[in-house]
Design a protein around this motif. Structure first.
Motif, PDB file in Angstrom:
ATOM      1  N   MET B   1      -4.760 -14.414   3.187  1.00 13.52           N
ATOM      2  CA  MET B   1      -5.209 -13.825   1.890  1.00 13.52           C
ATOM      3  C   MET B   1      -5.717 -14.890   1.140  1.00 13.52           C
ATOM      4  O   MET B   1      -6.713 -14.884   0.433  1.00 13.52           O
ATOM      5  N   GLU B  26      -0.902 -12.334   4.259  1.00 17.51           N
ATOM      6  CA  GLU B  26      -0.514 -11.336   3.588  1.00 17.51           C
ATOM      7  C   GLU B  26       1.001 -10.986   4.071  1.00 17.51           C
ATOM      8  O   GLU B  26       1.173 -10.645   5.246  1.00 17.51           O
ATOM      9  N   HIS B  61      -9.144 -14.096  -0.729  1.00 12.64           N
ATOM     10  CA  HIS B  61      -9.662 -12.854   0.134  1.00 12.64           C
ATOM     11  C   HIS B  61     -11.282 -13.187   0.073  1.00 12.64           C
ATOM     12  O   HIS B  61     -12.142 -12.496  -0.248  1.00 12.64           O
ATOM     13  N   GLY B  77      -4.696 -12.417  -9.118  1.00 12.34           N
ATOM     14  CA  GLY B  77      -3.450 -12.162  -8.505  1.00 12.34           C
ATOM     15  C   GLY B  77      -2.608 -13.227  -7.891  1.00 12.34           C
ATOM     16  O   GLY B  77      -1.683 -13.113  -7.123  1.00 12.34           O
ATOM     17  N   LYS B 167       2.606  -8.110 -11.658  1.00 10.80           N
ATOM     18  CA  LYS B 167       2.695  -7.968 -10.171  1.00 10.80           C
ATOM     19  C   LYS B 167       1.569  -8.549  -9.392  1.00 10.80           C
ATOM     20  O   LYS B 167       0.518  -7.894  -8.941  1.00 10.80           O
ATOM     21  N   LYS B 169      -0.387 -10.532  -6.277  1.00  7.43           N
ATOM     22  CA  LYS B 169      -0.162 -10.351  -5.045  1.00  7.43           C
ATOM     23  C   LYS B 169       0.202 -11.573  -4.309  1.00  7.43           C
ATOM     24  O   LYS B 169       0.905 -11.418  -3.113  1.00  7.43           O
ATOM     25  N   THR B 200       4.886  -8.316  -2.193  1.00  4.21           N
ATOM     26  CA  THR B 200       4.192  -9.695  -2.826  1.00  4.21           C
ATOM     27  C   THR B 200       4.291 -10.578  -1.893  1.00  4.21           C
ATOM     28  O   THR B 200       5.398 -11.225  -1.502  1.00  4.21           O
ATOM     29  N   THR B 201       3.310 -11.422  -1.346  1.00  3.68           N
ATOM     30  CA  THR B 201       3.100 -12.744  -0.549  1.00  3.68           C
ATOM     31  C   THR B 201       3.779 -13.681  -1.391  1.00  3.68           C
ATOM     32  O   THR B 201       3.587 -13.961  -2.621  1.00  3.68           O
TER      33      THR B 201
END
Ligand SMILES: Nc1ncnc2c1ncn2[C@@H]1O[C@H](COP(=O)(O)OP(=O)(O)OP(=O)(O)O)[C@@H](O)[C@H]1O
Ligand SMILES: [Mg+2]
Lengths: 326, 253, 287
Positions: B1, B26, B61, B77, B167, B169, B200-201
């Motif tokens: 990611m 991810e 990404h 994120g 929250k 990523k 969550t990574t």
């Protein structure tokens, strides 16, 4: 977000009542004038508190913005514009100048920001003293009309020629300022100011655009500084470069620090109590400033949150002791 | 990611990070380890915009986020913690959470001034979210406490919490257990796994080998700013270059 | 041409004062990281001490100058110990506010003792002469050459003496110096002594030429601050070059553009430069 305990609310209620009834018991017109001035200063110091106390940016151009408001109202009302238009216009001009000078100034930090704003303040002061065509030079502008009467259907009009009317006018603006500051400070929006003051890198890392946050605080502060200046011009009826001088900024700073930074009560207490104290100590002559200088140093060392902070500390201690006992 | 491509950072003369590339996948826990001064924290600072790289790029990404400011990168994120516990220590626990939630809202000046309906709903939303996260952190009863009254471990938890409240990523943790004792470390480790299990990574910098070997899916090893190994914990344990880099060091600390 | 040369001469003279005052301030700011905003007021007080001994007590000019140095040196030491040391661990802005308190104290103390109006220190070397069409006086030349001598002496002190190198060590690495057993508090006192003492020299040099007043500290203090921030905190060449540069542009600007707006030059330049380079011309880190 913090609800105040009952006795604090009662205290505030009492103070408000005392303020409303003040014209009934104020000793003489001279003292009345001092009180009216104090309330105007309270607005300016509340504004200074937003940028210095809550946001942690030592803006020392505060009197310059007070000056923009004062000269703005003076020039506009003398040109025949209604006070009720001139006042918001002057405050907005003050805010706008803040918006223009803010971005370059706020690129600097700490003492650098303090000195850049101070330098700006000095320039404004020098220009106010020399641009004779517009500002009247060192003599300033006098004969500024009193606030335009407010017509009230069937009854007549509220006029602002006597002290009580002027007092209530200023009191209304002070309460309005307090209300707005209260909204800001007790909100998530206001928390971002404190976040910037407390830990700028972390604020940045949690998604706060610290630059914009500081700029907004600066602009709001300058709006209210201008508002206070505008009221000053209309109530006193004269302005001179001293309303934009760094000495006035230092006075505001004394009110703020001694009253208590980063609280809403502090600036009001400081701006109200200290001018009165200064009047009472008038016989001391130049010793007065000596006294306040020493007080300023001692306060920042021993009570960095000023009088209000010290009272709160005391309050907390008593509460803790009570809790320990029960 | 997230991928780091040929990242280099020069501090007048000193090359803290050199031609570094790696990917974060991810859902994994990726650990970055290396001796003191290897450039680990610098890598985080480069990934989150705290420092500008001398050269190289960071993608999330496929989107190039190099050169964005920290506050912009959070919005993509990616949230982080700092090596030395960093909190708003003049404010209360709940305030810390609310500040971190602010960018998600539209609680600006005008909405705040007029207490608009949008203000009300978003304000409540923020408070709810903050309390939920505090609950997740096990700090719900400390919501109104001031930071200096918290224990070391609680402060570390809260620091992770303010990164988590929106929250993210991807969560970047810089030595989340630094200075904690064994027992506390284990609790935090457990907590980090819980964060990952919630989707969550996690990318973590850590010195405590035992903990890392137990929790990481993959490990990147840095030495003098360069990647000397990358692989699963088992591969890393037996990697010759890693053993050499740590020779006399604290592999099993 | 003559006007030009005259302005250059005056500019160098003002620049000498600025350079010395800024030099003292840059030591304090660079070495101790104290934003001593009251530095200009120490300068002002130096002028009054000279006045006291020359005009009131009738002492000679040079002994008075020496006394002014020592008195100011101790005022500086006291200021550091009482005002700044307790704020060591506090946010920078608190020290700045304390400095404003300190300058109010100094200014009003002088007003209490000598009154707010200007004073004139008798000129020990009033003799004037013309050279290349420039009107000079011995005292003005003394300002210029005295400043150069002072700068050289200070440089030798910092580079060649053990005490001087100790100060430099603290400037470069405070924690390291402490670990090496250097008494940082003593270095702080010493730095303040030198800083205030040099300010007194500058004031004593210029006092016989111009009227001294309690208000003169504020503006020169701000200018010194500006020079230091632009030249880089702790940079001695920065302070010297900045001082002369400011003296020259002010003098030329005042002569050719507008005397009333002369001070705007320094303050305007500061704002413009900082908005382009927020850490100053040579500054690396912000304070
Ligand atoms: N802002 C900076 N300016 C100059 N040099 C820096 C800066 N930040 C880090 N360095 C240097 O870069 C190198 C790598 O530092 P970094 O903090 O990234 O190491 P680290 O791997 O996190 O070490 P540790 O395990 O001790 O936290 C070190 O030599 C450090 O001194
Ligand atoms: Mg590190």
């Amino acid at each position: 977000m913090i609800t105040k305990p009952l006795h604090t609310k009662l205290l505030y209620g009492f103070i408000l009542l005392a303020a409303l009834l003040l014209p009934l018991y104020v000793p003489d017109p001279y003292m009345f004038q001092v009180v009216i001035m104090s309330l105007i200063f309270a607005i300016a110091v509340l504004a200074m508190n937003l940028i210095i106390g809550f946001t942690g940016q030592a803006s020392l151009a505060h009197a310059a913005f007070f000056g923009f408001g004062a000269y703005g109202v003076a020039i506009m009302t003398k040109a025949g514009i209604s006070f009720w238009l001139a006042l918001p216009a002057a405050a907005s001009i003050s805010a706008l100048i803040g918006l223009i000078i803010g971005p370059p100034a706020l690129r600097t930090r700490g003492s650098y920001f303090a000195i850049v704003t101070l330098a700006f303040g000095v320039i404004v002061w020098i220009v106010a003293g020399n641009w004779v065509q517009v500002t009247g030079g060192h003599n300033g502008i006098f004969g500024i009309p009193r606030p335009t009467p407010i017509p009230i259907p069937f009854i007549g009009a509220i006029e602002f020629f006597d002290q009580p009317a002027q007092y209530y006018l200023v009191l209304v603006f002070l309460l309005l300022t307090l209300f707005i500051m209260h909204r800001i400070v007790y909100s998530i929006f206001g928390l971002t100011f404190m976040a910037v003051r407390n830990n700028e890198p972390l604020a940045d890392a949690v998604g706060i655009n610290t630059f914009t946050t500081k700029l907004i605080s600066f602009v709001i502060a300058n709006f209210f500084a201008g508002l206070a200046g505008g009221l000053y011009a209309a109530i006193i009826g004269a302005v001179s470069p001293s309303v934009a001088a760094h000495l006035l900024t230092f006075n505001f700073l004394i009110f703020l620090i001694l009253g208590g930074m980063a609280s809403l009560a502090g600036p009001v207490v400081g701006a109200f109590a200290i001018p009165i104290l200064m009047e009472l100590l008038q016989d001391l002559g130049h010793f007065r400033m000596l006294f306040f200088g020493v007080l300023l140093v001692a306060t920042i060392i021993y009570f960095p949150r000023g009088f209000v902070g010290a009272v709160r500390q005391l309050n907390d201690k008593i509460a803790a002791r009570r809790q320990a006992k029960s | 990611m997230l991928s780091v491509k040929y990242l280099t950072k020069n501090f007048d003369g000193l090359v803290a990070v050199k031609e570094l590339s790696f990917d974060i996948r991810e859902g994994e826990i990726l650990a970055i380890i290396g001796p003191n001064g290897a450039g680990k924290s610098t890598v985080f600072n480069l990934m989150t915009g705290t420092l500008a790289p001398t050269s190289g790029k960071v993608f999330i990404h496929e989107e190039n986020i190099t050169g964005l400011k920290p506050y912009q990168i959070v919005k993509k994120g990616v949230a982080r913690t700092f090596q030395t516990t960093s909190l708003f220590d003049q404010l209360r626990v709940i305030d810390n959470m609310l500040i971190a939630y602010k960018w998600r809202t539209r609680l600006g000046f005008w909405n705040t001034l007029f207490h608009t309906p949008a203000w009300k709903s978003q304000h409540d939303q923020a408070a709810r979210n903050a309390l939920e996260t505090l609950d997740f952190l096990g700090l719900a009863d400390k919501a109104l406490a001031f930071i200096p009254t918290l224990s070391q471990e609680e402060q570390k938890r809260l620091a992770i919490g303010i990164a988590l409240v929106c929250k993210p990523k991807l969560l970047l943790l810089d030595e989340p257990t630094g200075g904690l004792i064994q027992e506390e470390t284990e609790r935090i480790a457990l907590f980090i796994k819980k964060v990952r299990d919630q989707g969550t990574t996690v990318c973590i910098i850590e010195h405590k080998m035992q903990m890392i070997m137990g929790m990481a899916d993959r490990i990147v090893v840095l030495n003098y700013g360069q990647k000397i190994a990358e692989g699963t914990p088992d591969e890393i344990k037996t990697n010759q270059a890693v053993i050499e880099a740590y020779l006399g060091g604290d592999v099993h600390a | 041409m003559e006007l030009f040369l005259q302005q250059v001469f005056n500019g160098i003279m003002f620049g000498s004062t600025y350079a010395i005052v800024a030099l003292g301030l840059t030591l304090v700011m660079g070495i101790l990281h104290i934003p001593n905003f009251a530095h200009g007021h120490l300068y002002m007080l130096g002028g009054y001490i000279t006045y006291l001994f020359v005009a009131t007590l009738g002492l000679g000019y040079w002994p008075s100058l020496l006394i002014a140095i020592v008195v100011l040196g101790f005022v500086g030491i006291i200021m550091e110990a009482v005002v700044y040391r307790p704020l060591n661990e506090q946010p920078h802005i608190n020290a700045f506010i304390a400095a404003i308190g300190a300058l109010l104290v100094l200014e009003s103390a002088v007003e209490v003792i000598w009154g707010p109006q200007g004073m004139r220190v008798p000129n020990p070397y009033p003799h004037t002469f013309e050279f290349l069409g420039i009107i000079m006086s011995v005292q003005r030349l003394l300002v210029i050459f005295g400043a150069i001598l002072l700068i050289v002496l200070l440089h030798l002190f910092l580079k060649k003496t053990l005490t001087g190198t100790t100060i430099e060590a603290v400037a470069q690495n405070r924690e390291g110096a402490m670990l090496n057993g250097i008494n940082v508090n003593r270095v702080s006192s010493l730095t303040f002594f030198i800083s205030s003492g040099t300010a007194a020299v500058a004031a004593s040099f210029i006092a016989p030429i111009f009227v001294i007043s309690p208000a003169m500290g504020a503006i020169i203090g701000m200018k010194a601050f500006i020079i230091v921030l632009l030249g880089g905190m702790g940079s001695i060449p920065g302070a010297i070059i900045g001082g002369y540069f400011l003296g020259l542009i002010e003098s030329l600007g005042g002569g050719y553009v507008s005397a009333a707006y002369k001070d705007v030059i320094a303050f305007g330049a500061l704002i413009v430069i900082f908005s382009i380079k927020p850490t100053g011309l040579f500054g690396k880190k912000e304070g």
